[in-house]
Design a protein around this motif. Structure first.
Motif, PDB file in Angstrom:
ATOM      1  N   PRO A  57      -4.163  13.583 -14.456  1.00 29.96           N
ATOM      2  CA  PRO A  57      -3.439  13.111 -13.264  1.00 29.96           C
ATOM      3  C   PRO A  57      -4.385  12.799 -12.100  1.00 29.96           C
ATOM      4  O   PRO A  57      -4.140  11.886 -11.311  1.00 29.96           O
ATOM      5  N   VAL A  58      -5.493  13.552 -12.020  1.00 33.16           N
ATOM      6  CA  VAL A  58      -6.442  13.323 -10.920  1.00 33.16           C
ATOM      7  C   VAL A  58      -7.190  12.007 -11.109  1.00 33.16           C
ATOM      8  O   VAL A  58      -7.343  11.217 -10.167  1.00 33.16           O
ATOM      9  N   ARG A  71     -11.050  20.557  -2.885  1.00 32.58           N
ATOM     10  CA  ARG A  71     -12.013  19.727  -2.149  1.00 32.58           C
ATOM     11  C   ARG A  71     -11.937  19.979  -0.646  1.00 32.58           C
ATOM     12  O   ARG A  71     -12.947  20.058   0.042  1.00 32.58           O
ATOM     13  N   PRO A  91      -1.285  18.562 -10.153  1.00 31.47           N
ATOM     14  CA  PRO A  91      -2.743  18.608 -10.368  1.00 31.47           C
ATOM     15  C   PRO A  91      -3.506  17.936  -9.230  1.00 31.47           C
ATOM     16  O   PRO A  91      -4.608  18.363  -8.873  1.00 31.47           O
ATOM     17  N   VAL A  92      -2.919  16.902  -8.639  1.00 32.82           N
ATOM     18  CA  VAL A  92      -3.613  16.192  -7.557  1.00 32.82           C
ATOM     19  C   VAL A  92      -3.661  17.052  -6.287  1.00 32.82           C
ATOM     20  O   VAL A  92      -4.712  17.156  -5.640  1.00 32.82           O
ATOM     21  N   TRP A 108      -6.186  19.771  -6.799  1.00 29.71           N
ATOM     22  CA  TRP A 108      -7.554  19.248  -6.747  1.00 29.71           C
ATOM     23  C   TRP A 108      -7.953  18.949  -5.297  1.00 29.71           C
ATOM     24  O   TRP A 108      -9.043  19.313  -4.850  1.00 29.71           O
ATOM     25  N   LEU A 109      -7.035  18.299  -4.574  1.00 27.38           N
ATOM     26  CA  LEU A 109      -7.340  17.988  -3.172  1.00 27.38           C
ATOM     27  C   LEU A 109      -7.560  19.265  -2.359  1.00 27.38           C
ATOM     28  O   LEU A 109      -8.446  19.319  -1.496  1.00 27.38           O
ATOM     29  N   TRP A 152      -4.853   9.165 -10.369  1.00 27.73           N
ATOM     30  CA  TRP A 152      -4.603   9.054  -8.931  1.00 27.73           C
ATOM     31  C   TRP A 152      -5.805   8.426  -8.223  1.00 27.73           C
ATOM     32  O   TRP A 152      -5.661   7.530  -7.397  1.00 27.73           O
ATOM     33  N   TYR A 207      -9.871  14.680   2.543  1.00 30.03           N
ATOM     34  CA  TYR A 207      -9.149  15.476   1.541  1.00 30.03           C
ATOM     35  C   TYR A 207      -7.972  16.230   2.162  1.00 30.03           C
ATOM     36  O   TYR A 207      -6.896  16.319   1.578  1.00 30.03           O
TER      37      TYR A 207
END
Lengths: 212, 212
Positions: free
Chosen positions: B129-130, A137, A129-130, A133-134, B133, A112
């Motif tokens: 988006p997650v 994590r 958003p990615v 999110w990463l 991806w 991550y």
């Protein structure tokens, strides 16, 4: 010609895991530049004849029985520990414990964080958003490792092993990730400094070539 | 009491990897329900005394030398292959090749797909988006495995090994992911059918308990 050739590029912390191990073990090795950002690992030639997984690092070892070609940093670390007798397990229980941390690293800790750093720090996607999110994590994985390292200097057996060299792959890059390691994960920060104090330690830029 | 206890829950393909291995090897084992969705793996008790990594599966083995507790599906598969003499490597080269695929599985193949299935198929986040991806990443990993399996029936050595049992962890769940495996990855589809034809094979719901 060196005994070991490591296909790598300076931005790759996964390659750095192998490069640092080779250097700390005093191996006779040379880096070979992989022009990753020019798409080298996505070409049919690379996939068909070097690494079907389309990844760096790749280690080539000219040994007594001919050429051995290895991919996956965890496999390379395991191979070099066996060959050199350094940074490996003392017994079966330690071998499993080292493997456990290397798997956690591949699944969550490096995975991550390195992807976040690639998008946010190298590709400079900005916050998306990615990346949010990463980062969540990555923080969860860092929290687990930080708690473990608050109670012991190294991950397994109280001494540096290939488990540490695996998790430390992305510890010495400075691109922004939105995570303040020193403030949020002080035990990881202190552990990274302990690894950097090992005899022969060098940062990524001193071990691997940069791209044009 | 059984020789092996596996802390697991039916939705976990990572737990299924271990459950399927235990079953195919004819081990004397029992599942123990982990109430994952009620937060069991996030409690201080679980983290402090069962698995600091906060994950299932956890395998407990009452062996001759006392209790062995193992976490990380890759460690559990490796341990059981050594103990039972089944689905393991024939030599060092195969051992490395199996480890290589298990690492790829943890880093990319299971990792992206299982997370996509968790968000899109179980949490039902809808398309975000997650999830978009993750699906792209999962497809890239599936493409690599599909190409490999188009040329050989199993991942390593032409016979089923723990590498196959690792990558097959999420092959028998039906929640939607937005990926049509049969259409997009026919070699993966055929390989999943070959594994399901192994003597003693059972699907996740026949091996692991469901939550309330």
């Amino acid at each position: 010609m060196s005994e070991f050739s490591l296909h790598c590029f300076v931005e790759s912390g996964n390659a750095y895991k192998a490069a640092l191990m080779l250097e700390l073990c005093g191996c006779d090795w040379s880096p070979v530049l992989v022009p990753f950002f020019a798409g080298a690992t996505r070409t049919p030639e690379w996939r068909d004849s070097v690494n079907e997984m389309g990844e760096a690092p790749v280690l080539e070892h000219k040994g007594a029985d001919g050429m051995v070609r290895l991919t996956q940093s965890g496999v390379i670390l395991d191979y070099l520990a066996g060959l050199t007798g350094q940074f490996g397990p003392a017994d079966e229980q330690e071998r499993r414990e080292i493997l456990r941390w290397i798997l956690f690293d591949n699944h969550k800790f490096t995975s991550y964080y390195a992807t976040l750093r690639f998008l946010y720090g190298l590709q400079k996607t900005g916050e998306t958003p990615v990346t949010e999110w990463l980062r969540g994590r990555a923080r969860a994985a860092y929290g687990i490792v930080d708690k473990h390292l608050a109670a012991s200097d190294f991950l397994v057996g109280g001494r540096p092993t290939i488990a540490d060299l695996s998790l430390a792959g992305y510890a010495y890059y400075s691109e922004p990730t939105g995570i303040d390691r020193a403030a949020e994960f002080p035990a990881v920060e202190a552990w990274a400094a302990r690894i950097a104090a090992l005899p022969g330690w060098k940062p990524p830029a001193a071990l691997m070539p940069a791209q044009a």
